[in-house]
Motif scaffolding. Structure first.
Motif, PDB file in Angstrom:
ATOM      1  N   ARG A 169       0.844  -1.191   0.000  1.00 43.31           N
ATOM      2  CA  ARG A 169       0.000   0.000   0.000  1.00 43.31           C
ATOM      3  C   ARG A 169       0.883   1.246   0.000  1.00 43.31           C
ATOM      4  O   ARG A 169       1.780   1.370   0.831  1.00 43.31           O
ATOM      5  N   LYS A 170       0.605   2.150  -0.920  1.00 38.33           N
ATOM      6  CA  LYS A 170       1.402   3.357  -1.091  1.00 38.33           C
ATOM      7  C   LYS A 170       0.676   4.559  -0.492  1.00 38.33           C
ATOM      8  O   LYS A 170      -0.552   4.630  -0.508  1.00 38.33           O
ATOM      9  N   THR A 171       1.441   5.488   0.041  1.00 38.49           N
ATOM     10  CA  THR A 171       0.849   6.731   0.530  1.00 38.49           C
ATOM     11  C   THR A 171       0.136   7.436  -0.616  1.00 38.49           C
ATOM     12  O   THR A 171       0.625   7.483  -1.744  1.00 38.49           O
ATOM     13  N   MET A 172      -1.019   7.995  -0.321  1.00 41.84           N
ATOM     14  CA  MET A 172      -1.851   8.604  -1.359  1.00 41.84           C
ATOM     15  C   MET A 172      -1.286   9.947  -1.823  1.00 41.84           C
ATOM     16  O   MET A 172      -1.407  10.320  -2.989  1.00 41.84           O
ATOM     17  N   TYR A 173      -0.679  10.673  -0.899  1.00 40.45           N
ATOM     18  CA  TYR A 173      -0.176  12.003  -1.209  1.00 40.45           C
ATOM     19  C   TYR A 173       1.342  12.057  -1.068  1.00 40.45           C
ATOM     20  O   TYR A 173       1.925  11.395  -0.218  1.00 40.45           O
ATOM     21  N   ARG A 174       1.938  12.881  -1.870  1.00 38.39           N
ATOM     22  CA  ARG A 174       3.363  13.123  -1.735  1.00 38.39           C
ATOM     23  C   ARG A 174       3.649  13.802  -0.396  1.00 38.39           C
ATOM     24  O   ARG A 174       2.870  14.608   0.087  1.00 38.39           O
ATOM     25  N   GLY A 175       4.757  13.426   0.217  1.00 33.98           N
ATOM     26  CA  GLY A 175       5.152  14.033   1.485  1.00 33.98           C
ATOM     27  C   GLY A 175       6.641  13.852   1.675  1.00 33.98           C
ATOM     28  O   GLY A 175       7.410  13.833   0.713  1.00 33.98           O
ATOM     29  N   ASN A 176       7.042  13.729   2.934  1.00 31.52           N
ATOM     30  CA  ASN A 176       8.442  13.482   3.280  1.00 31.52           C
ATOM     31  C   ASN A 176       8.473  12.278   4.208  1.00 31.52           C
ATOM     32  O   ASN A 176       8.231  12.403   5.406  1.00 31.52           O
ATOM     33  N   TYR A 177       8.779  11.115   3.643  1.00 33.29           N
ATOM     34  CA  TYR A 177       8.691   9.861   4.375  1.00 33.29           C
ATOM     35  C   TYR A 177      10.076   9.238   4.545  1.00 33.29           C
ATOM     36  O   TYR A 177      11.054   9.661   3.931  1.00 33.29           O
ATOM     37  N   GLY A 178      10.130   8.205   5.390  1.00 35.81           N
ATOM     38  CA  GLY A 178      11.374   7.481   5.562  1.00 35.81           C
ATOM     39  C   GLY A 178      12.408   8.254   6.345  1.00 35.81           C
ATOM     40  O   GLY A 178      12.113   9.233   7.035  1.00 35.81           O
ATOM     41  N   HIS A 179      13.656   7.808   6.238  1.00 33.13           N
ATOM     42  CA  HIS A 179      14.746   8.381   7.025  1.00 33.13           C
ATOM     43  C   HIS A 179      14.946   9.860   6.678  1.00 33.13           C
ATOM     44  O   HIS A 179      15.181  10.211   5.533  1.00 33.13           O
ATOM     45  N   GLU A 186       5.926   6.484   0.510  1.00 35.98           N
ATOM     46  CA  GLU A 186       6.272   5.265   1.245  1.00 35.98           C
ATOM     47  C   GLU A 186       5.312   4.167   0.816  1.00 35.98           C
ATOM     48  O   GLU A 186       4.120   4.424   0.606  1.00 35.98           O
ATOM     49  N   ILE A 187       5.841   2.953   0.665  1.00 35.69           N
ATOM     50  CA  ILE A 187       5.003   1.786   0.408  1.00 35.69           C
ATOM     51  C   ILE A 187       5.205   0.798   1.545  1.00 35.69           C
ATOM     52  O   ILE A 187       6.344   0.447   1.870  1.00 35.69           O
ATOM     53  N   ILE A 188       4.110   0.359   2.142  1.00 35.88           N
ATOM     54  CA  ILE A 188       4.161  -0.666   3.181  1.00 35.88           C
ATOM     55  C   ILE A 188       3.979  -2.025   2.513  1.00 35.88           C
ATOM     56  O   ILE A 188       2.995  -2.249   1.802  1.00 35.88           O
ATOM     57  N   VAL A 189       4.937  -2.901   2.717  1.00 35.70           N
ATOM     58  CA  VAL A 189       4.862  -4.242   2.144  1.00 35.70           C
ATOM     59  C   VAL A 189       4.016  -5.121   3.055  1.00 35.70           C
ATOM     60  O   VAL A 189       4.357  -5.335   4.215  1.00 35.70           O
ATOM     61  N   ASP A 190       2.900  -5.627   2.530  1.00 35.70           N
ATOM     62  CA  ASP A 190       2.027  -6.506   3.306  1.00 35.70           C
ATOM     63  C   ASP A 190       2.330  -7.982   3.057  1.00 35.70           C
ATOM     64  O   ASP A 190       2.167  -8.808   3.948  1.00 35.70           O
ATOM     65  N   ARG A 191       2.760  -8.317   1.834  1.00 36.13           N
ATOM     66  CA  ARG A 191       3.078  -9.715   1.521  1.00 36.13           C
ATOM     67  C   ARG A 191       4.095  -9.764   0.386  1.00 36.13           C
ATOM     68  O   ARG A 191       3.902  -9.124  -0.651  1.00 36.13           O
ATOM     69  N   VAL A 192       5.173 -10.502   0.600  1.00 35.33           N
ATOM     70  CA  VAL A 192       6.183 -10.675  -0.437  1.00 35.33           C
ATOM     71  C   VAL A 192       5.815 -11.870  -1.300  1.00 35.33           C
ATOM     72  O   VAL A 192       5.549 -12.961  -0.787  1.00 35.33           O
ATOM     73  N   ILE A 193       5.799 -11.682  -2.609  1.00 36.94           N
ATOM     74  CA  ILE A 193       5.522 -12.762  -3.545  1.00 36.94           C
ATOM     75  C   ILE A 193       6.820 -13.447  -3.958  1.00 36.94           C
ATOM     76  O   ILE A 193       6.915 -14.674  -3.975  1.00 36.94           O
ATOM     77  N   SER A 194       7.821 -12.660  -4.293  1.00 44.69           N
ATOM     78  CA  SER A 194       9.129 -13.219  -4.646  1.00 44.69           C
ATOM     79  C   SER A 194      10.219 -12.210  -4.323  1.00 44.69           C
ATOM     80  O   SER A 194       9.974 -10.995  -4.334  1.00 44.69           O
TER      81      SER A 194
END
Length: 205
Positions: A169-179, A186-194
């Motif tokens: 799931r990706k943030t809907m709006y541009r901002g200042n994310y992460g370090h 920012e994208i939150i990984v919910d499930r890794v496929i490969s």
């Protein structure tokens, strides 16, 4: 849950910085926030506190009243925590992503398939174009949050690159994310496929 000492929060608020994102260099847009309370906090962030506001959107630290930043809450005396990204900000619906994941210390980055890594400005810091180029690079950079999936620690040595396919799931709006807020999304990984490591030379796919 991540605690942030009040001294750090005071510095963030003084600079107009949003605590959850670790850097908001301008007053945040209320529309980016998921909750009504956090939207209201964003609207009031540049408004001075009065004595009547203490305990109602403002707190006292070192003799001064400070506005509560969006998505923050007190967990104990002298310590403030921030909500997780998906509880703080509006997120897009889950979808499939593919691309290169650069796993560096304090430098997670995701480069979607078919795109290139953002280029950081090489000119002198005092160059008139430097800020514009840096802003474009930050806007294009994507922070990948893999904290909710179980990845083999053997794969987590800093500086390695992987081709990854996942549901996230990706943030809907541009901002200042992460370090240090150096990523526009920012994208939150919910499930890794490969997940497979990229070769030292050649294409990563």
């Amino acid at each position: 849950m991540r605690g942030i000492r009040l001294t750090a929060v005071v510095a963030f608020v003084t600079m107009g910085v949003s605590v959850p994102a670790a850097a908001q260099f301008a007053a945040p847009n209320p529309d980016v926030f998921a909750g009504a309370e956090d939207q209201q906090r964003a609207r009031l962030l540049d408004q001075p506190c009065t004595d009547a506001d203490e305990g109602h959107g403002c707190y006292r630290y070192d003799g001064r009243l400070i506005r509560e930043a969006p998505c923050t809450y007190h967990i104990e005396t002298g310590v403030i925590a921030s909500k997780p990204t998906d509880q703080c900000y509006k997120m897009e619906a889950p979808r499939n992503y593919r691309g290169v994941w650069v796993d560096e210390f304090e430098g997670q980055a995701f480069i979607p398939e078919g795109t290139k890594a953002p280029e950081w400005p090489r000119d002198d810091l005092k160059s008139p174009e430097w800020d514009k180029e840096a802003d474009r690079a930050i806007a294009a950079r994507i922070w990948l949050d893999v904290e909710r999936v179980d990845l083999n620690e053997e794969r987590r040595r800093s500086g390695r690159k992987f081709f990854i396919e996942f549901i996230g799931r990706k943030t809907m709006y541009r901002g200042n994310y992460g370090h240090f807020g150096m990523s526009g999304h920012e994208i939150i990984v919910d499930r890794v496929i490969s997940l497979r490591e990229c070769p030292e030379t050649g294409a990563c796919s």
